[in-house]
Motif scaffolding. Structure first.
Motif, PDB file in Angstrom:
ATOM      1  N   ALA A 123       0.852  -1.198   0.000  1.00  0.00           N
ATOM      2  CA  ALA A 123       0.000   0.000   0.000  1.00  0.00           C
ATOM      3  C   ALA A 123       0.886   1.245   0.000  1.00  0.00           C
ATOM      4  O   ALA A 123       0.637   2.208  -0.739  1.00  0.00           O
ATOM      5  CB  ALA A 123      -0.903  -0.008   1.230  1.00  0.00           C
ATOM      6  N   VAL A 124       1.930   1.216   0.821  1.00  0.00           N
ATOM      7  CA  VAL A 124       2.802   2.400   0.932  1.00  0.00           C
ATOM      8  C   VAL A 124       3.595   2.619  -0.356  1.00  0.00           C
ATOM      9  O   VAL A 124       3.778   3.766  -0.780  1.00  0.00           O
ATOM     10  CB  VAL A 124       3.720   2.285   2.175  1.00  0.00           C
ATOM     11  N   GLU A 125       4.017   1.544  -1.013  1.00  0.00           N
ATOM     12  CA  GLU A 125       4.735   1.718  -2.288  1.00  0.00           C
ATOM     13  C   GLU A 125       3.843   2.455  -3.296  1.00  0.00           C
ATOM     14  O   GLU A 125       4.315   3.298  -4.053  1.00  0.00           O
ATOM     15  CB  GLU A 125       5.197   0.373  -2.859  1.00  0.00           C
ATOM     16  N   HIS A 126       2.555   2.130  -3.301  1.00  0.00           N
ATOM     17  CA  HIS A 126       1.635   2.827  -4.211  1.00  0.00           C
ATOM     18  C   HIS A 126       1.481   4.301  -3.815  1.00  0.00           C
ATOM     19  O   HIS A 126       1.410   5.174  -4.669  1.00  0.00           O
ATOM     20  CB  HIS A 126       0.270   2.135  -4.230  1.00  0.00           C
ATOM     21  N   LEU A 127       1.436   4.550  -2.510  1.00  0.00           N
ATOM     22  CA  LEU A 127       1.316   5.946  -2.051  1.00  0.00           C
ATOM     23  C   LEU A 127       2.556   6.747  -2.425  1.00  0.00           C
ATOM     24  O   LEU A 127       2.468   7.938  -2.762  1.00  0.00           O
ATOM     25  CB  LEU A 127       1.074   5.986  -0.542  1.00  0.00           C
ATOM     26  N   ARG A 128       3.709   6.105  -2.378  1.00  0.00           N
ATOM     27  CA  ARG A 128       4.949   6.814  -2.760  1.00  0.00           C
ATOM     28  C   ARG A 128       4.890   7.218  -4.233  1.00  0.00           C
ATOM     29  O   ARG A 128       5.385   8.281  -4.620  1.00  0.00           O
ATOM     30  CB  ARG A 128       6.173   5.932  -2.482  1.00  0.00           C
ATOM     31  N   GLY A 129       4.279   6.367  -5.050  1.00  0.00           N
ATOM     32  CA  GLY A 129       4.127   6.683  -6.484  1.00  0.00           C
ATOM     33  C   GLY A 129       3.278   7.917  -6.714  1.00  0.00           C
ATOM     34  O   GLY A 129       3.624   8.769  -7.538  1.00  0.00           O
ATOM     35  N   ILE A 130       2.184   8.048  -5.977  1.00  0.00           N
ATOM     36  CA  ILE A 130       1.326   9.214  -6.222  1.00  0.00           C
ATOM     37  C   ILE A 130       1.890  10.474  -5.561  1.00  0.00           C
ATOM     38  O   ILE A 130       1.584  11.579  -5.979  1.00  0.00           O
ATOM     39  CB  ILE A 130      -0.138   8.992  -5.806  1.00  0.00           C
ATOM     40  N   ALA A 131       2.739  10.291  -4.543  1.00  0.00           N
ATOM     41  CA  ALA A 131       3.359  11.466  -3.900  1.00  0.00           C
ATOM     42  C   ALA A 131       4.120  12.281  -4.950  1.00  0.00           C
ATOM     43  O   ALA A 131       4.058  13.518  -4.950  1.00  0.00           O
ATOM     44  CB  ALA A 131       4.285  11.033  -2.768  1.00  0.00           C
ATOM     45  N   GLY A 132       4.805  11.613  -5.861  1.00  0.00           N
ATOM     46  CA  GLY A 132       5.565  12.312  -6.912  1.00  0.00           C
ATOM     47  C   GLY A 132       4.656  13.177  -7.768  1.00  0.00           C
ATOM     48  O   GLY A 132       4.970  14.339  -8.062  1.00  0.00           O
ATOM     49  N   GLU A 133       3.528  12.633  -8.168  1.00  0.00           N
ATOM     50  CA  GLU A 133       2.583  13.372  -9.023  1.00  0.00           C
ATOM     51  C   GLU A 133       2.026  14.598  -8.296  1.00  0.00           C
ATOM     52  O   GLU A 133       1.742  15.625  -8.897  1.00  0.00           O
ATOM     53  CB  GLU A 133       1.449  12.431  -9.472  1.00  0.00           C
ATOM     54  N   LEU A 134       1.899  14.479  -6.974  1.00  0.00           N
ATOM     55  CA  LEU A 134       1.346  15.584  -6.173  1.00  0.00           C
ATOM     56  C   LEU A 134       2.429  16.544  -5.685  1.00  0.00           C
ATOM     57  O   LEU A 134       2.164  17.424  -4.867  1.00  0.00           O
ATOM     58  CB  LEU A 134       0.582  15.015  -4.977  1.00  0.00           C
ATOM     59  N   LYS A 135       3.661  16.370  -6.183  1.00  0.00           N
ATOM     60  CA  LYS A 135       4.815  17.185  -5.784  1.00  0.00           C
ATOM     61  C   LYS A 135       5.031  17.114  -4.274  1.00  0.00           C
ATOM     62  O   LYS A 135       5.386  18.116  -3.639  1.00  0.00           O
ATOM     63  CB  LYS A 135       4.640  18.649  -6.215  1.00  0.00           C
ATOM     64  N   MET A 136       4.770  15.935  -3.706  1.00  0.00           N
ATOM     65  CA  MET A 136       5.025  15.738  -2.275  1.00  0.00           C
ATOM     66  C   MET A 136       6.373  15.055  -2.128  1.00  0.00           C
ATOM     67  O   MET A 136       6.876  14.438  -3.074  1.00  0.00           O
ATOM     68  CB  MET A 136       3.944  14.844  -1.646  1.00  0.00           C
ATOM     69  N   TYR A 137       6.943  15.143  -0.930  1.00  0.00           N
ATOM     70  CA  TYR A 137       8.220  14.479  -0.661  1.00  0.00           C
ATOM     71  C   TYR A 137       7.978  13.349   0.321  1.00  0.00           C
ATOM     72  O   TYR A 137       7.669  13.591   1.493  1.00  0.00           O
ATOM     73  CB  TYR A 137       9.238  15.492  -0.141  1.00  0.00           C
ATOM     74  N   ASP A 138       8.061  12.118  -0.198  1.00  0.00           N
ATOM     75  CA  ASP A 138       7.829  10.955   0.673  1.00  0.00           C
ATOM     76  C   ASP A 138       9.120  10.616   1.403  1.00  0.00           C
ATOM     77  O   ASP A 138      10.193  10.551   0.804  1.00  0.00           O
ATOM     78  CB  ASP A 138       7.294   9.767  -0.119  1.00  0.00           C
ATOM     79  N   LEU A 139       9.006  10.428   2.703  1.00  0.00           N
ATOM     80  CA  LEU A 139      10.180  10.165   3.545  1.00  0.00           C
ATOM     81  C   LEU A 139      10.423   8.669   3.689  1.00  0.00           C
ATOM     82  O   LEU A 139       9.496   7.860   3.613  1.00  0.00           O
ATOM     83  CB  LEU A 139       9.975  10.790   4.925  1.00  0.00           C
ATOM     84  N   ARG A 140      11.686   8.337   3.900  1.00  0.00           N
ATOM     85  CA  ARG A 140      12.053   6.929   4.071  1.00  0.00           C
ATOM     86  C   ARG A 140      11.422   6.336   5.329  1.00  0.00           C
ATOM     87  O   ARG A 140      11.019   5.180   5.352  1.00  0.00           O
ATOM     88  CB  ARG A 140      13.576   6.837   4.174  1.00  0.00           C
ATOM     89  N   GLU A 141      11.355   7.163   6.369  1.00  0.00           N
ATOM     90  CA  GLU A 141      10.860   6.658   7.658  1.00  0.00           C
ATOM     91  C   GLU A 141       9.400   6.232   7.535  1.00  0.00           C
ATOM     92  O   GLU A 141       8.560   6.999   7.068  1.00  0.00           O
ATOM     93  CB  GLU A 141      10.976   7.736   8.748  1.00  0.00           C
TER      94      GLU A 141
END
Ligand SMILES: Cc1cc2nc3c(=O)[nH]c(=O)nc-3n(C[C@H](O)[C@H](O)[C@H](O)COP(=O)(O)O)c2cc1C
Length: 190
Positions: A123-141
């Protein structure tokens, strides 16, 4: 004050979600320098996206969208607390995300997930994908709770450990650092 919003991403009756969401909210409340809010998507009860104009245009017709825009717009960073449904995240979370665009931009996001042995990681891997499109910065933690049902007491309460608490503090420390840094960056963008 740096504003952090924790999104509780399940609307099912009897959901587990509210347990990890409340747990990290209580730890975050103790951290100095941040103002934290638990945003329960079950309570928010947004309808399925019902705006005629694409969110990136920022022209909202409905009161619920304007209120949602204000809540997310004032935030400096996020924690998405997500279940894993069919190897992805929940529809209620996707719907809430899809309502907006600029309100998410240039803001950091971290994750708490749970599920079977994979701990909600897909689920989180998919959220990381959409973070890019939304110009968000997904953190490693991130915090994962694999097979969470094996760690419930007789009352159905998840038994969080000191190790979980340490991970939560690391997550919050990274999130608040980047929330602060990116707030300054957004100010430069105007
Ligand atoms: C529609 C649905 C699909 C599910 N798919 C998965 C899955 O792909 N991976 C997984 O680890 N758990 C899966 N589960 C089990 C969930 O991890 C478990 O039901 C969890 O409690 C759901 O979160 P919630 O109670 O906060 O809604 C699924 C549950 C539902 C309701």
């Amino acid at each position: 004050m740096t504003k952090i919003k924790i999104l509780a991403g399940s609307s099912r009756p009897g959901r587990f979600n509210i347990q990890p969401a409340t747990w990290i909210y209580n730890i975050a409340k103790e951290q100095e320098g941040i103002e934290v809010e638990l945003v329960d998507l079950q309570e928010l009860a947004l309808p399925f996206l019902d705006e005629a104009v694409p969110p990136s245009m920022g022209q909202y017709a409905n009161e619920h969208t304007t209120a949602w825009s204000q809540k997310i717009g004032e935030a400096d960073g996020f924690i998405f607390v997500t279940p894993e449904y069919n190897h992805s995240y929940s529809a209620v979370l996707k719907n809430a995300i899809d309502y907006l665009f600029k309100e998410w931009n240039y803001k950091p996001v971290s994750f708490v997930s749970y599920g079977s042995l994979a701990g909600g990681s897909r689920a989180v891997e998919h959220l990381r994908g959409i973070a890019g499109e939304l110009k968000m910065y997904d953190l490693r933690e991130q915090i994962m709770l694999p097979a969470y049902w094996e760690h419930l007491n007789e009352k159905g309460e998840y038994q969080f450990t000191d190790r979980h608490k340490e991970s939560a503090k690391d997550l919050l420390s990274s999130l608040s650092f980047w929330a602060e840094e990116l707030k300054a960056s957004r100010a430069k963008l105007g």
